[in-house]
Design an enzyme around this catalytic site. Sequence first.
Site, PDB file in Angstrom:
ATOM      1  N   ASP A   5      -1.186  -2.082  -4.106  1.00 40.20           N
ATOM      2  CA  ASP A   5      -2.446  -2.223  -3.360  1.00 40.20           C
ATOM      3  C   ASP A   5      -3.042  -0.829  -3.145  1.00 40.20           C
ATOM      4  O   ASP A   5      -2.691   0.100  -3.867  1.00 40.20           O
ATOM      5  CB  ASP A   5      -2.142  -2.963  -2.042  1.00 40.20           C
ATOM      6  N   ASP A  23       0.824  -1.203   0.000  1.00 44.03           N
ATOM      7  CA  ASP A  23       0.000   0.000   0.000  1.00 44.03           C
ATOM      8  C   ASP A  23       0.864   1.261   0.000  1.00 44.03           C
ATOM      9  O   ASP A  23       2.022   1.237   0.391  1.00 44.03           O
ATOM     10  CB  ASP A  23      -0.839   0.069   1.285  1.00 44.03           C
TER      11      ASP A  23
END
Length: 621
Positions: free
Chosen positions: A430, A411
Amino acid sequence: MWSRYLALFIAASPLTSIVVADVIAPGNQTANIGSLTTWWHNTGEINYQTPVQHGNVRQSHLYSAWVKSSADSSQTYYNSFVYETIPRNGQGNIITPGDPSSVTTADDGVTIEAAVWITMAWTQFLYTSDAWVKISRHGNANVTAANVVIRPNNLGVKVTDDGQSNIYVFVPYNSAGLRFSVEFQDNLYTYRDSCAGPVCDFVQNWVPNGPYYVSGFTDNNAVMGTEPHDALMIFASPPPSSSANLVPDVKAPQTYVVYPGDVPVSALASASNTNVYFMPGVHEMTATQHLKLSSSVNWVYLAPGAYVKGAIQFTTSASSIKATGFGVLSGEKYVYQANTAQGYKNVGSNGDSLRIWSGYSTPGQQQTFTLTGVTTNSPPFNSIDFTGDLNSISISQWDYKQVGAYFGQTDGTTLYSGSNIHDVFYHSGDDTIKTYGSDITVRNVVVWKTKTAPIIQYGWQPRNIENILVDGVDVIHMHYSSNGSHPSIIGANQQYDVKETQTNTADTSQSLRNATFRNIRAQGIGGNLMRIVPLMNYENVLLENISLDQFSVRSNGIYQSELPSWTDGSGKAVSMSGFVINNFSVGGTRITQAANNYGPNAAGGLNIAPEYLANGRVVIK
Ligand SMILES: *[C@@H]1O[C@H](CO)[C@@H](O)[C@H](O)[C@H]1NC(C)=O
Ligand SMILES: *[C@@H]1O[C@H](CO)[C@@H](O)[C@H](O)[C@H]1NC(C)=O
Ligand SMILES: *[C@@H]1O[C@H](CO)[C@@H](O)[C@H](O)[C@H]1NC(C)=O
Ligand SMILES: *[C@@H]1O[C@H](CO)[C@@H](O)[C@H](O)[C@H]1NC(C)=O
Ligand SMILES: *[C@@H]1O[C@H](CO)[C@@H](O)[C@H](O)[C@H]1NC(C)=O
Ligand SMILES: *[C@@H]1O[C@H](CO)[C@@H](O)[C@H](O)[C@H]1NC(C)=O
């Protein structure tokens, strides 16, 4: 190894015919001339297949770069080290740090990338006026301006060539720095799926004994994205102004100076200093440790040319926590999801998997984490998270770069209430721009997205949030593989670990209010506009000036946006008002209700609950 390689390049390009009066700095000579700073690593290792040796830095196997400042009367092109990062860092899909035999077939997000030797290179310099970057490429073929595309293409960056196997990239001075991709059009890789249906993953036809191999592609192998096989990013930054307090005093007693070599992890865990200063050079942690700083340390500085292999955790309760400088923090030695509670093994845990940057937010004490200048390479998991009181921490981040996010759960930064980020580059596997709190501003972000999750994410649980502005996102590449996890520009996922078919998971006492997502431009084939599971009420949400180039085949469903109605556990529907989509286009066609081209089967691909549209709660104009 590097010097012989470089000498080869120089010998191969007759210096005399290069643009008038330019001087090429010899060997590893770098710039430290006020208008320009470049740096070099003497331990560059050209190796795009296996882990690099202790003390080494992976160096581009293809590109060399020199930088010249327009303010430099000597017109010298100085060397600028070109870094490289590769999928899994050449370690294979392993469970146990340093044990190549602990191979697993568990999904780590990498399918074909390691098999077909995908790479990403970058070079970085500091400048105070317009600069030129001279780039050569191993083999010397096709190094022409006509063969190069710059993304994003709206930065004023221009390319010329000398007909002698070098391109010259003009980089205008920009006080916010510039972050862009230099793409040779004869070096593109097309990601193809194993099927044209909704649940597929990539296949390759290059390496017969590699994973996910097919001998040839058919119409069922849908094209999911096209991007450089060997990426080259340029990161140009203004030097920090002395008033900005972004460089600690290296001589001050409160500064702990870390010299190249093995990082003194235990000494730093008990140090009484407030600042930690990583000198230029290569710093190593092992694959089973990370730097948990003592609570006195509130500032980590990575000097230009510092390359730190490891991860950094703050424990301070200071109101201002800082990570500054133009060095690199690289997670390249860790295995995927390195679990700090289980010997840094690849055992996924949202609690214990290693964040390359992390900290503890002291309950009740408002703290700010300032992150600027640095480049994060190869995060083994989410890149930046805090624990503790998440209501009293905010992120201030600018001129920040994330590269080599080939693993799955990589992320971007988690943005808590009060966060402000701008001028950022994310390569991310992500959720990327995570607007999880209120009063958040995000501006001018360049995103290179891989295969799962939305680019902007604020879901996974009901949230009571307001005053969110995301303004200016250039998505230069996406290669989604599956319809599975919200392959979208804007997404709010269902409650974590709950199936999306369960539609009563909202909390109608919470709301998203006053959120604007605008000036978003996505290039190439990619995901849909939005997949929103409304887990709370919506009030005044504006999506404006958003353009998508192209969808993949429609049969995989990725093109489709979703905004369904949702209820809480007692069957009460979330309320929806003032949700406006203004000036959204696909392939240059503006999508509106008036043109009736918005629906799931039409150009816009928007599957919006009919009652929202009928009552004007959602408007597409
Ligand atoms: C250049 O190389 C020489 C010899 O290896 C070394 O002593 C010097 O520090 C290097 N300079 C830079 C800027 O890396
Ligand atoms: C140069 O470009 C042409 C056309 O795209 C391509 O066929 C050729 O393979 C390229 N040469 C190299 C060495 O990449
Ligand atoms: C809406 O949010 C923006 C920030 O995104 C803020 O500047 C503005 O004041 C907010 N408007 C209201 C009415 O709260
Ligand atoms: C929409 O884009 C146009 C063209 O770039 C720009 O002039 C305008 O200000 C944008 N609108 C908003 C609200 O940012
Ligand atoms: C609509 O958005 C596009 C970019 O997607 C922009 O070029 C155009 O100027 C915008 N139009 C208006 C009226 O804002
Ligand atoms: C894609 O996913 C969405 C959201 O889960 C779903 O509504 C849609 O039916 C899926 N499309 C296909 C073709 O499976």
